[in-house]
Design an enzyme around this catalytic site. Sequence first.
Site, PDB file in Angstrom:
ATOM      1  N   SER A  58       0.785  -0.879   0.216  1.00  0.00           N
ATOM      2  CA  SER A  58      -0.076   0.530   0.094  1.00  0.00           C
ATOM      3  C   SER A  58       0.729   1.393  -0.149  1.00  0.00           C
ATOM      4  O   SER A  58       1.614   1.046   0.483  1.00  0.00           O
ATOM      5  CB  SER A  58      -1.014  -0.065   1.168  1.00  0.00           C
ATOM      6  OG  SER A  58      -0.619  -0.739   2.719  1.00  0.00           O
ATOM      7  N   GLN A  60       1.629   4.793   1.408  1.00  0.00           N
ATOM      8  CA  GLN A  60       1.281   5.118   2.979  1.00  0.00           C
ATOM      9  C   GLN A  60       2.402   6.040   2.834  1.00  0.00           C
ATOM     10  O   GLN A  60       3.255   6.444   3.099  1.00  0.00           O
ATOM     11  CB  GLN A  60       1.968   3.852   3.940  1.00  0.00           C
ATOM     12  CG  GLN A  60       2.857   2.548   3.718  1.00  0.00           C
ATOM     13  CD  GLN A  60       3.197   1.537   4.627  1.00  0.00           C
ATOM     14  OE1 GLN A  60       3.871   1.817   4.827  1.00  0.00           O
ATOM     15  NE2 GLN A  60       2.210   0.648   3.681  1.00  0.00           N
ATOM     16  N   HIS A  62       4.514   7.108   7.033  1.00  0.00           N
ATOM     17  CA  HIS A  62       4.058   7.028   8.451  1.00  0.00           C
ATOM     18  C   HIS A  62       5.131   8.746   9.273  1.00  0.00           C
ATOM     19  O   HIS A  62       5.320   9.491   8.940  1.00  0.00           O
ATOM     20  CB  HIS A  62       5.755   6.272   8.933  1.00  0.00           C
ATOM     21  CG  HIS A  62       5.657   5.051   8.168  1.00  0.00           C
ATOM     22  ND1 HIS A  62       4.605   4.422   8.366  1.00  0.00           N
ATOM     23  CD2 HIS A  62       6.614   4.477   7.300  1.00  0.00           C
ATOM     24  CE1 HIS A  62       5.224   2.640   7.146  1.00  0.00           C
ATOM     25  NE2 HIS A  62       5.633   3.250   6.526  1.00  0.00           N
ATOM     26  N   LYS A  85       7.839   5.950  12.454  1.00  0.00           N
ATOM     27  CA  LYS A  85       8.431   4.946  12.087  1.00  0.00           C
ATOM     28  C   LYS A  85       9.470   4.910  11.073  1.00  0.00           C
ATOM     29  O   LYS A  85       9.160   4.915   9.268  1.00  0.00           O
ATOM     30  CB  LYS A  85       7.693   3.715  11.812  1.00  0.00           C
ATOM     31  CG  LYS A  85       7.581   2.390  11.545  1.00  0.00           C
ATOM     32  CD  LYS A  85       6.503   1.613  11.219  1.00  0.00           C
ATOM     33  CE  LYS A  85       6.500   0.618  10.392  1.00  0.00           C
ATOM     34  NZ  LYS A  85       4.900  -0.444   9.297  1.00  0.00           N
ATOM     35  N   GLU A  87      12.373   4.304   7.646  1.00  0.00           N
ATOM     36  CA  GLU A  87      12.501   2.816   7.828  1.00  0.00           C
ATOM     37  C   GLU A  87      13.075   3.008   6.329  1.00  0.00           C
ATOM     38  O   GLU A  87      13.531   4.000   5.558  1.00  0.00           O
ATOM     39  CB  GLU A  87      10.827   2.103   7.251  1.00  0.00           C
ATOM     40  CG  GLU A  87      10.291   2.234   6.033  1.00  0.00           C
ATOM     41  CD  GLU A  87       9.018   1.694   6.437  1.00  0.00           C
ATOM     42  OE1 GLU A  87       9.024   1.301   7.145  1.00  0.00           O
ATOM     43  OE2 GLU A  87       8.420   1.709   5.259  1.00  0.00           O
ATOM     44  N   HIS A 226       5.366   6.686   0.739  1.00  0.00           N
ATOM     45  CA  HIS A 226       5.295   6.056  -0.438  1.00  0.00           C
ATOM     46  C   HIS A 226       4.688   4.367  -0.871  1.00  0.00           C
ATOM     47  O   HIS A 226       3.580   4.341  -0.181  1.00  0.00           O
ATOM     48  CB  HIS A 226       7.352   5.203   0.377  1.00  0.00           C
ATOM     49  CG  HIS A 226       6.827   4.830   1.522  1.00  0.00           C
ATOM     50  ND1 HIS A 226       6.883   5.545   3.055  1.00  0.00           N
ATOM     51  CD2 HIS A 226       7.026   3.488   1.717  1.00  0.00           C
ATOM     52  CE1 HIS A 226       6.527   4.630   3.603  1.00  0.00           C
ATOM     53  NE2 HIS A 226       6.703   3.533   3.442  1.00  0.00           N
ATOM     54  N   ARG A 245      -2.365   5.314   5.420  1.00  0.00           N
ATOM     55  CA  ARG A 245      -2.074   4.693   3.909  1.00  0.00           C
ATOM     56  C   ARG A 245      -3.076   5.099   3.383  1.00  0.00           C
ATOM     57  O   ARG A 245      -4.393   6.239   3.672  1.00  0.00           O
ATOM     58  CB  ARG A 245      -3.195   2.902   4.471  1.00  0.00           C
ATOM     59  CG  ARG A 245      -2.051   2.373   4.638  1.00  0.00           C
ATOM     60  CD  ARG A 245      -2.913   0.751   4.809  1.00  0.00           C
ATOM     61  NE  ARG A 245      -2.573  -0.343   5.800  1.00  0.00           N
ATOM     62  CZ  ARG A 245      -1.877  -0.913   6.555  1.00  0.00           C
ATOM     63  NH1 ARG A 245      -3.060  -0.058   7.537  1.00  0.00           N
ATOM     64  NH2 ARG A 245      -1.071  -0.928   7.490  1.00  0.00           N
ATOM     65  N   LYS A 251      -7.767  -2.257   3.461  1.00  0.00           N
ATOM     66  CA  LYS A 251      -7.403  -1.996   4.622  1.00  0.00           C
ATOM     67  C   LYS A 251      -7.721   0.163   4.774  1.00  0.00           C
ATOM     68  O   LYS A 251      -7.990   0.443   3.721  1.00  0.00           O
ATOM     69  CB  LYS A 251      -6.006  -1.271   5.092  1.00  0.00           C
ATOM     70  CG  LYS A 251      -5.007  -2.957   5.457  1.00  0.00           C
ATOM     71  CD  LYS A 251      -4.225  -3.182   5.846  1.00  0.00           C
ATOM     72  CE  LYS A 251      -3.534  -4.796   5.874  1.00  0.00           C
ATOM     73  NZ  LYS A 251      -1.706  -4.843   6.752  1.00  0.00           N
TER      74      LYS A 251
END
Length: 372
Positions: A58, A60, A62, A85, A87, A226, A245, A251
């Site tokens: 997805s 999304q 953070h 988060k 990453e 991203h 998301r 979701k």
Amino acid sequence: MGAHPKGDAIILDNRIPQKTLGQWIADNPGCLGSKVKDTFQGQLPFLFKVLSVNMALSIQAHPNKDLAGKLHAQFPDHYPDANHKPEMAIALTPFQGMCGFRPVQEIVAFLQNVPEFRVLIGDVAAEQLERSVNDDPRGVSAALRICFTRMMKSEKKFFVDQLNLLVKRISQEAAEGKDTSDSNGELLLQLHSQFPGDIGCFAIYFLNVVRLNPGEAMFLGANEPHAYLYGDCIECMACSDNTVRAGLTPKFIDVLTLCEMLNYTPASSSAKIFPAIQSQLDPCVYLYDPPVPDFAVMRIQIPSIKLYLISAVDSASILLVIQGTAVGTSTGATSEMTLRRGSVFFISANESISLQVSSPDGMLLFRACCLL
């Protein structure tokens, strides 16, 4: 691979009384290293993953630490975690992802070449973005925010109608052998086949498509939109489960939070590739050291030598073997360890491992740690 409550790693050595990594760290907090233990309240601060992406994950973003805490307090069902988060994805195979907003000129070109996209955004917002090309960065970000928000808030039936028109047109052009790159046609059809009628299909006109060769990485900071599209990668992140998301998902999509929080600063796709720096102390080690304290990753490429020392760092670390075989010994382990493709080891702070390499082509390892 880590100690997050939703995925606490299982310890395979049955001589150790604790069954999970989180339990073992709780009983042996010194293993984190004193700086890491104090900074992160006795928790392992990172999660380490391997992803094999055959279908888009997805779109999304953070939240940063402040927003993560607020969202968790207000909506704990959707945001079960109060941590940020950031990453990083490091490609193991040729890898494709979307990351950050494209340069405005590219988005404007799509508004002019893809009539269905322009109808979705509307002429007023589209013209504002076209005029902003010569603006200062704040004007560009404001115009970009308006356009992206218009897309994300559009009525479902309206955007599905436009998407169906676009897919039909691109499919016909592709069948006739025409070049559809002006409409990003190949990616559009790929995503639409995976997520028909999803708003994320239009996001390809806003977001950079980043292609990574093995060993190349991209870092995804707070509020950076991203998605991973295809390929195998190593992923390392702060120990969190906090995701907002935007599309390509069945979701929950939190449109208001997403449109408010995003970083609307455009950049080229090449600017999204994060470099690895070769260690001056050990030429086998390449370090990916992102601008956050929670984690760093080392790529360890051992040539065909018989002995190699995985040096100690002042942080707990997790070691993953991608290729090659060896026998490892350390003062912390009660017996020899066999390292082979897929082996995962937890290494306490200030602990080294001596490897006797048996594979003729050497080894490839990745090591996640926290370098404060």
